[in-house]
Design a protein around this motif. Structure first.
Motif, short mmCIF file in Angstrom:
data_model
loop_
_atom_site.label_atom_id
_atom_site.label_comp_id
_atom_site.label_asym_id
_atom_site.label_seq_id
_atom_site.Cartn_x
_atom_site.Cartn_y
_atom_site.Cartn_z
N ARG A 115 17.77 -6.25 -12.26
CA ARG A 115 19.21 -6.34 -12.04
C ARG A 115 19.56 -7.17 -10.82
NH1 ARG A 115 21.27 -3.79 -7.84
NH2 ARG A 115 20.06 -2.14 -6.91
N ALA A 116 18.59 -7.28 -9.89
CA ALA A 116 18.86 -8.00 -8.64
C ALA A 116 17.56 -8.46 -8.00
CB ALA A 116 19.62 -7.09 -7.67
N VAL A 117 17.71 -9.40 -7.08
CA VAL A 117 16.61 -9.81 -6.20
C VAL A 117 17.04 -9.41 -4.80
CG1 VAL A 117 15.31 -11.75 -5.24
CG2 VAL A 117 15.91 -11.74 -7.67
N THR A 118 16.14 -8.77 -4.08
CA THR A 118 16.41 -8.35 -2.72
C THR A 118 15.44 -9.02 -1.76
OG1 THR A 118 14.93 -6.43 -2.86
CG2 THR A 118 17.25 -6.08 -3.46
N GLU A 150 7.70 -5.79 -7.35
CA GLU A 150 8.56 -5.08 -8.30
C GLU A 150 8.92 -3.74 -7.67
OE1 GLU A 150 6.74 -4.81 -12.15
OE2 GLU A 150 6.40 -6.98 -12.24
N ALA A 151 10.20 -3.55 -7.38
CA ALA A 151 10.68 -2.34 -6.71
C ALA A 151 11.77 -1.71 -7.56
CB ALA A 151 11.18 -2.67 -5.32
N ALA A 173 0.82 -1.21 0.00
CA ALA A 173 0.00 0.00 0.00
C ALA A 173 0.86 1.26 0.00
CB ALA A 173 -0.93 0.00 1.20
N GLU A 174 1.94 1.26 0.80
CA GLU A 174 2.78 2.45 0.91
C GLU A 174 3.42 2.80 -0.42
OE1 GLU A 174 6.81 3.99 3.18
OE2 GLU A 174 5.75 2.28 4.00
N HIS A 175 3.78 1.80 -1.19
CA HIS A 175 4.54 2.05 -2.40
C HIS A 175 3.78 1.78 -3.69
CE1 HIS A 175 8.18 2.81 -0.12
NE2 HIS A 175 7.84 1.81 0.64
N GLY A 176 2.56 1.23 -3.61
CA GLY A 176 1.78 0.95 -4.81
C GLY A 176 2.51 0.02 -5.77
N LEU A 177 3.15 -1.00 -5.25
CA LEU A 177 3.98 -1.88 -6.06
C LEU A 177 3.17 -2.99 -6.71
CD1 LEU A 177 6.99 -2.23 -3.62
CD2 LEU A 177 6.75 -0.65 -5.53
N ARG A 178 3.67 -3.44 -7.85
CA ARG A 178 3.07 -4.58 -8.54
C ARG A 178 3.58 -5.86 -7.89
NH1 ARG A 178 4.51 -7.41 -13.59
NH2 ARG A 178 2.63 -8.50 -14.20
#
Length: 174
Positions: free
Chosen positions: A111-114, A72-73, A47-52
């Motif tokens: 580019r990366a997974v976190t 997805e960030a 919710a805070e970031h509206g991420l997919r």
């Protein structure tokens, strides 16, 4: 046991939520009451970031036995959660899911997974470190800084050190 990894259309509380609750029993045995029992951590981050979101699930035959929830960030794919039914733990399901996450990230141009995890819980940071992830001391992005704030607000840090971990997609893990 043959495990199939598939993309799931959405998080199903009756299926994935039950796996999450069952897997959290290990944490309850380790920590006692869990700050995330209220279920606010993932919802707050999304919710805070509206991420997919993306969701991968592991199946043994027709039964879903684990899942990986991804966000997805920016140019990274964040592993928000990886859960496996305790009845299927230590049978390669988590490793298969993690391999699928890395493949998904690579195929989608990340580019990366976190991820964020407990540094000293045996099935957390040590598990990921053995599969090509490394601890990064600084938050990789504003999104990751937000995760730290959310964890602090939920009381997660009372259970021990939490760390950012990152796997560069270009690095081979075989």
């Amino acid at each position: 046991m043959a495990i199939q990894i598939e993309v799931a259309a959405r998080f199903d509380p009756a299926v994935h939520g039950e796996i999450e609750r069952a897997a959290d029993e290990l944490f309850r045995q380790y920590f006692g009451r869990l700050p995330w029992d209220e279920g606010a951590a993932e919802a707050a981050a999304v919710a805070e970031h509206g991420l997919r979101e993306r969701l991968l699930e592991a199946r043994a035959g027709s039964v879903v036995v684990g899942f990986a929830r991804l966000l997805e960030a920016g140019d990274t794919l964040h592993l928000e959660q990886l859960s496996v039914l305790p009845s299927h733990a230590r049978q390669g399901v988590g490793g298969a899911l993690l391999s699928a996450v890395l493949t998904e990230a690579s195929g989608s141009g990340f580019r990366a997974v976190t991820l964020r995890t407990f540094a000293d819980v045996p099935w957390n940071a040590p598990f990921y470190a053995g599969r090509g992830f490394r601890v990064v001391r600084e938050a990789p992005s504003a999104f990751h800084e937000g995760l730290v704030r959310t964890e602090r607000a939920l009381g997660l840090l009372q259970h021990g050190e939490r760390v950012h971990m990152l796997a560069d997609i270009s690095v081979s893990r075989e």
